[in-house]
Design an enzyme around this catalytic site. Structure first.
Site, PDB file in Angstrom:
ATOM      1  N   ASN A   7       0.877  -1.173   0.000  1.00 29.92           N
ATOM      2  CA  ASN A   7       0.000   0.000   0.000  1.00 29.92           C
ATOM      3  C   ASN A   7       0.914   1.223   0.000  1.00 29.92           C
ATOM      4  O   ASN A   7       1.455   1.606   1.033  1.00 29.92           O
ATOM      5  CB  ASN A   7      -0.887  -0.037   1.251  1.00 29.92           C
ATOM      6  CG  ASN A   7      -1.829   1.141   1.308  1.00 29.92           C
ATOM      7  OD1 ASN A   7      -1.787   2.046   0.474  1.00 29.92           O
ATOM      8  ND2 ASN A   7      -2.696   1.146   2.318  1.00 29.92           N
ATOM      9  N   ARG A  91      -2.419  -2.138  -3.574  1.00 31.97           N
ATOM     10  CA  ARG A  91      -3.631  -1.355  -3.369  1.00 31.97           C
ATOM     11  C   ARG A  91      -3.564  -0.144  -4.301  1.00 31.97           C
ATOM     12  O   ARG A  91      -2.574   0.582  -4.318  1.00 31.97           O
ATOM     13  CB  ARG A  91      -3.703  -0.872  -1.926  1.00 31.97           C
ATOM     14  CG  ARG A  91      -4.905  -0.006  -1.709  1.00 31.97           C
ATOM     15  CD  ARG A  91      -4.856   0.676  -0.361  1.00 31.97           C
ATOM     16  NE  ARG A  91      -6.038   1.508  -0.218  1.00 31.97           N
ATOM     17  CZ  ARG A  91      -6.102   2.562   0.577  1.00 31.97           C
ATOM     18  NH1 ARG A  91      -5.064   2.906   1.295  1.00 31.97           N
ATOM     19  NH2 ARG A  91      -7.203   3.259   0.653  1.00 31.97           N
ATOM     20  N   HIS A 180     -12.743   2.860   0.070  1.00 36.94           N
ATOM     21  CA  HIS A 180     -12.748   1.797   1.104  1.00 36.94           C
ATOM     22  C   HIS A 180     -13.456   0.534   0.591  1.00 36.94           C
ATOM     23  O   HIS A 180     -13.957  -0.260   1.379  1.00 36.94           O
ATOM     24  CB  HIS A 180     -13.499   2.238   2.388  1.00 36.94           C
ATOM     25  CG  HIS A 180     -12.830   3.323   3.161  1.00 36.94           C
ATOM     26  ND1 HIS A 180     -13.550   4.344   3.758  1.00 36.94           N
ATOM     27  CD2 HIS A 180     -11.539   3.543   3.454  1.00 36.94           C
ATOM     28  CE1 HIS A 180     -12.711   5.155   4.385  1.00 36.94           C
ATOM     29  NE2 HIS A 180     -11.482   4.693   4.213  1.00 36.94           N
ATOM     30  N   ARG A 241     -11.594  15.652   7.782  1.00 39.03           N
ATOM     31  CA  ARG A 241     -12.332  16.028   6.563  1.00 39.03           C
ATOM     32  C   ARG A 241     -13.768  16.410   6.909  1.00 39.03           C
ATOM     33  O   ARG A 241     -14.400  15.782   7.763  1.00 39.03           O
ATOM     34  CB  ARG A 241     -12.365  14.863   5.569  1.00 39.03           C
ATOM     35  CG  ARG A 241     -11.020  14.582   4.948  1.00 39.03           C
ATOM     36  CD  ARG A 241     -11.073  13.367   4.034  1.00 39.03           C
ATOM     37  NE  ARG A 241      -9.964  12.481   4.317  1.00 39.03           N
ATOM     38  CZ  ARG A 241      -9.934  11.184   4.020  1.00 39.03           C
ATOM     39  NH1 ARG A 241     -10.945  10.612   3.408  1.00 39.03           N
ATOM     40  NH2 ARG A 241      -8.890  10.461   4.334  1.00 39.03           N
ATOM     41  N   GLU A 385      -7.981  -5.242   5.272  1.00 41.09           N
ATOM     42  CA  GLU A 385      -7.834  -4.913   3.855  1.00 41.09           C
ATOM     43  C   GLU A 385      -6.668  -5.656   3.221  1.00 41.09           C
ATOM     44  O   GLU A 385      -6.743  -6.053   2.062  1.00 41.09           O
ATOM     45  CB  GLU A 385      -7.677  -3.393   3.695  1.00 41.09           C
ATOM     46  CG  GLU A 385      -8.996  -2.683   3.967  1.00 41.09           C
ATOM     47  CD  GLU A 385      -8.866  -1.177   4.139  1.00 41.09           C
ATOM     48  OE1 GLU A 385      -8.414  -0.752   5.221  1.00 41.09           O
ATOM     49  OE2 GLU A 385      -9.212  -0.438   3.218  1.00 41.09           O
TER      50      GLU A 385
END
Ligand code: ADP
Length: 398
Positions: A7, A91, A180, A241, A385
């Site tokens: 990743n 990823r 996601h 965010r 993940e």
């Protein structure tokens, strides 16, 4: 087969080497400050202590090289040579409309990922750098791209189109993509398995609540809506965010504070969310909760705004699917914060949802947190993940 999961971010790189037969992690770690002074590799072989190496990593190639050296080191390595790595799963954040599933990497796929760069300018170029560096260092090893957006490509038009002129979609592909996806897919599948049901018969809402947070509506195993949009800024109030806001508020703020577009976006991405709402106290819910418990009103407000937004999305996805059988909580906050889960679910009592406090206090395991008579099952399912990427990779290279 051993699968290396990568990743790659702009200045960091996370990795795990997974034995796909036992699905166990042989080693994992992180390269930090790539391209910056003081770069280092944190490396942890399974069952052993973490090791930290200060290694100059001017580019991602040196970072990946350092990872491969650590994995094959005579002392702390977990494999003898790189020939024991059967495949690499990368990823990739944005696959645009082109990829509704993971793919084997080749030059055409790399070109297509490059075409999505302007949709994810912070992420895709970094992912590509990692891919290219890995290909150079491990020529001949099959590699895959596993996209964050792929799982949500099943959304219908009414869910992914914005109310903008249609040509914005036709000309520039401006639409909701969602992110996601690897986690939403993994957790929805596990939810069905954990409850002993067939996902094809289920309506599931997955709440991936981490620093970045998103919710998805998974109908019969397919994503039909999700809270993040063209970029990961839309939807929930997150760590830093802002999530959904009236677009006109941004123009208003820009004028008031004399900011340009980039500065406003920076404010929305890095200075907002629960961090901004709490007056810059913290983006971490552990800090916010202890401050709220000590009477800090701004911290309490930040938590309340966060929970209320999650609740509203759950409500809208129940409407979108005409019902819900299970609600799953996952990621750092979703897995660890029983108080937030309880606060979110409190207003769902009208649907017959009831939380079992003793179950809700459990940590680090898959658990049913609703009472036996709750009409909707509420579960905590730890996401993974990396394992999901390894599984996807194995499917493609087999
Ligand atoms: P990301 O992958 O998006 O960076 P994570 O899924 O790791 O985020 O989630 C990190 C967030 O989870 C932290 O910022 C914090 O708010 C929350 N979190 C982690 N552990 C706990 C805990 N024990 N209690 C409450 N919140 C927690």
């Amino acid at each position: 087969m051993n699968i290396l999961v990568i990743n790659c971010g702009s200045s960091s790189l996370k990795f795990q080497l997974i034995d796909s037969d036992s699905e166990s992690v042989l080693a994992k770690g992180l390269c930090e400050r790539i391209g910056i002074d003081g770069s280092r590799l944190v490396y942890q072989p399974a069952g052993k202590d973490k090791l930290t190496f200060e290694i100059p990593m001017p580019t991602h190639k040196q970072a990946i090289s350092a990872v491969l050296d650590a994995l094959t080191d005579k002392g702390h390595g977990v494999i003898e040579s790189l020939s024991e790595v059967g495949a690499v799963g990368h990823r990739v954040v944005h696959g645009g409309e082109k990829y509704a599933s993971s793919v084997l990497l080749n030059d055409d796929v790399i070109a297509a990922i490059e075409e999505c760069n302007d949709l994810a300018p912070l992420h895709n170029p970094a992912n590509l750098i990692g891919i290219r560096a890995c290909m150079e260092l491990m020529p001949g090893t099959p590699m895959t791209a596993v996209f964050d957006t792929a799982f949500h490509q099943t959304m219908p038009k009414e869910a992914y189109l914005y109310g903008l002129p249609y040509r914005m979609y036709e000309d520039y592909k401006v639409r909701k993509y969602g992110f996601h996806g690897t986690s939403h897919s993994f957790v929805s599948k596990r939810t069905a398995e954990f409850l002993g049901k067939n996902i094809e018969d289920m309506k599931i809402i997955v709440c991936h609540l981490g620093n970045g947070a998103s919710i998805s509506a998974v109908l019969h195993g397919k994503s039909v809506d999700t809270s993040m949009g063209l970029t990961p800024l839309e939807g929930l109030v997150m760590g830093t965010r802002c999530g959904d806001v009236d677009p006109s508020a941004l123009e208003f703020i820009a004028k008031k504070e004399d900011l340009n577009f980039a500065q406003v976006m920076n404010l929305c991405n890095k200075e907002s969310g629960v961090y901004g709402l709490s007056g810059g106290l913290s983006s971490d819910f552990r800090d916010l909760e202890s401050a709220a418990n000590e009477g800090n009103a701004a911290a309490k407000t930040a938590i309340d705004v966060f929970c209320y937004r999650v609740l509203k999305y759950i409500g809208s996805y129940i409407a979108a699917m005409n019902g819900v059988d299970a609600i799953a909580f996952t990621a750092g906050l979703g897995e660890n914060d029983g108080a937030v889960r309880k606060q979110i679910c409190a207003n769902l009592a009208y649907m017959g949802i009831a939380i079992d406090d003793a179950q809700n206090a459990k940590r680090g395991e898959e658990v049913l947190i609703s009472t036996p008579d709750s009409k909707v099952a509420v579960v905590v399912i730890p996401t993974n993940e990396e394992l999901a990427i390894a599984r996807e990779t194995l499917k493609l290279v087999k």
